[in-house]
Design a protein around this motif. Structure first.
Motif, PDB file in Angstrom:
ATOM      1  N   ASN A 184       0.837  -1.024  -0.090  1.00  0.00           N
ATOM      2  CA  ASN A 184       0.011  -0.110  -0.040  1.00  0.00           C
ATOM      3  C   ASN A 184       0.744   1.297  -0.036  1.00  0.00           C
ATOM      4  N   PRO A 185       1.415   1.702  -1.161  1.00  0.00           N
ATOM      5  CA  PRO A 185       2.168   2.764  -1.193  1.00  0.00           C
ATOM      6  C   PRO A 185       1.713   4.081  -1.030  1.00  0.00           C
ATOM      7  N   GLY A 210       3.686  12.422  -5.641  1.00  0.00           N
ATOM      8  CA  GLY A 210       3.762  13.233  -7.050  1.00  0.00           C
ATOM      9  C   GLY A 210       2.661  13.609  -7.524  1.00  0.00           C
ATOM     10  N   PRO A 211       2.640  14.761  -8.956  1.00  0.00           N
ATOM     11  CA  PRO A 211       1.617  15.278  -9.057  1.00  0.00           C
ATOM     12  C   PRO A 211       0.525  14.217  -9.636  1.00  0.00           C
ATOM     13  N   GLU A 212       0.462  13.141  -9.862  1.00  0.00           N
ATOM     14  CA  GLU A 212      -0.444  12.097 -10.442  1.00  0.00           C
ATOM     15  C   GLU A 212      -0.559  11.239  -9.273  1.00  0.00           C
ATOM     16  N   GLY A 213       0.416  11.157  -8.423  1.00  0.00           N
ATOM     17  CA  GLY A 213       0.119  10.007  -7.229  1.00  0.00           C
ATOM     18  C   GLY A 213       0.700   8.567  -7.762  1.00  0.00           C
ATOM     19  N   LEU A 214       1.505   8.489  -8.678  1.00  0.00           N
ATOM     20  CA  LEU A 214       1.968   7.713  -9.542  1.00  0.00           C
ATOM     21  C   LEU A 214       3.541   7.215  -9.225  1.00  0.00           C
ATOM     22  N   GLU A 237      -2.178  -1.703  -3.559  1.00  0.00           N
ATOM     23  CA  GLU A 237      -3.365  -0.934  -3.268  1.00  0.00           C
ATOM     24  C   GLU A 237      -3.369   0.327  -4.268  1.00  0.00           C
ATOM     25  N   ILE A 238      -4.440   0.879  -4.920  1.00  0.00           N
ATOM     26  CA  ILE A 238      -4.426   1.636  -5.955  1.00  0.00           C
ATOM     27  C   ILE A 238      -5.562   2.738  -5.460  1.00  0.00           C
ATOM     28  N   GLY A 239      -5.342   4.157  -5.974  1.00  0.00           N
ATOM     29  CA  GLY A 239      -6.445   5.133  -5.784  1.00  0.00           C
ATOM     30  C   GLY A 239      -7.622   4.679  -6.604  1.00  0.00           C
ATOM     31  N   GLY A 265     -17.394  -0.457  -3.786  1.00  0.00           N
ATOM     32  CA  GLY A 265     -17.350  -0.396  -5.227  1.00  0.00           C
ATOM     33  C   GLY A 265     -16.114   0.381  -6.090  1.00  0.00           C
ATOM     34  N   ARG A 266     -15.383   0.963  -5.083  1.00  0.00           N
ATOM     35  CA  ARG A 266     -14.175   1.765  -6.117  1.00  0.00           C
ATOM     36  C   ARG A 266     -13.135   0.809  -6.039  1.00  0.00           C
TER      37      ARG A 266
END
Ligand code: GLN
Length: 273
Positions: A184-185, A210-214, A237-239, A265-266
């Motif tokens: 879960n970064p 960072g700007p995109e969370g990536l 884990e992802i957004g 459901g996300r």
């Protein structure tokens, strides 16, 4: 004033800042008595309210998360110790544990990258008693909490924590390889507007990427294969809006991916094989 009256008043006072005001008040009160919430509700509602309650409610009214005030958060049925050096484990992240246990019930070596309080690793190891795991975090302060959780849960024979940072060269050199990797970064966009209880209290280093969370996925995903045994699974884990972008990073490294959603459901977990 009785405990019951004090809880009712606190729930009203906390309603403007918390969606779970009544629960918050009950948890703070139970913490003061050193008992469970159910025991509080069953046996203590007519007791005189302890004087210290007001100061805890005041901290919560200042947006401090209940988990940091009481130093506890339950995750996957485990009572975990948390401090402001660790992200508070979210119920959403239980999606990762469920997927890992369902898909790799015979995993023997487990790695948790960015372990924080140890939540993901300890939840998996508590349910895979044949497995051994390593939890890695760059924050020594977070690892103090993780270590305390290992001891409290009696998982010392199965788990070890170590300090490490996947931004540094050679960080994974002597880790070995694994059947299951959990991670879960940090993945929040740096300009995202978060709830005050998150933004003002939880560690920014565990949230923003960072700007995109990536940024952390970009560094980690190309390094995963080298840590995976044949047939291994990595669970990231992802957004909620990152399924396409993180999948693309994984496909570029030759991974097949599958998405798992949380109870709301996300998009929440990406499975890499
Ligand atoms: N889910 C967390 C939040 O919404 C973010 C966790 C993370 O960046 N790993 O605040």
């Amino acid at each position: 004033m009785t405990v019951g009256e004090a809880i009712r008043a606190a729930a009203e006072a906390l309603a403007p800042i918390s969606d779970t005001a009544r629960l918050d008040a009950e948890l703070l009160m139970a913490h003061l008595f050193g008992i469970s919430r159910s025991e509080l509700l069953l046996r203590r509602m007519r007791d005189p309210a302890p004087p210290d309650f007001a100061s805890l409610v005041e901290r919560r009214a200042g947006h401090e998360p209940v988990a940091y005030i009481i130093g506890r958060q339950e995750f996957f049925g485990l009572p975990l110790f948390v401090t402001p050096a660790t992200l508070i484990p979210r119920a959403d992240s239980e999606t990762l544990v469920e997927a890992a246990l369902a898909l790799r019930p015979h995993a023997r070596r487990v790695l948790d990258l960015g372990t924080g309080s140890g939540a993901l690793l300890l939840a998996v190891l508590a349910n895979l008693r044949e497995a051994h795991g390593v939890g890695l975090d760059r924050s020594a302060a977070a690892l103090v909490a993780a270590q305390r959780n290992i001891e409290a849960l009696g998982l010392r024979p199965q788990a070890a924590f170590r300090e490490g940072d996947w931004h540094a060269a050679g960080w994974a050199d002597d880790l070995g390889s694994f059947d299951l990797i959990l991670c879960n970064p940090p993945y929040v966009e740096s300009d995202a507007v978060l709830d005050r209880q998150v933004a003002e209290f939880e560690p920014a280093s565990a949230l923003f990427a960072g700007p995109e969370g990536l940024d952390d996925y970009r560094i980690l995903i190309p390094q995963l294969r080298g840590l995976m045994n044949t047939g291994a699974l990595a669970v990231l884990e992802i957004g909620a809006n990152q399924a396409a972008s993180v999948s693309a990073l994984a496909h570029a490294e030759g991974f097949a991916t599958e998405l798992r959603r949380d109870l709301a459901g996300r998009a929440r977990a990406l499975l890499l094989t």
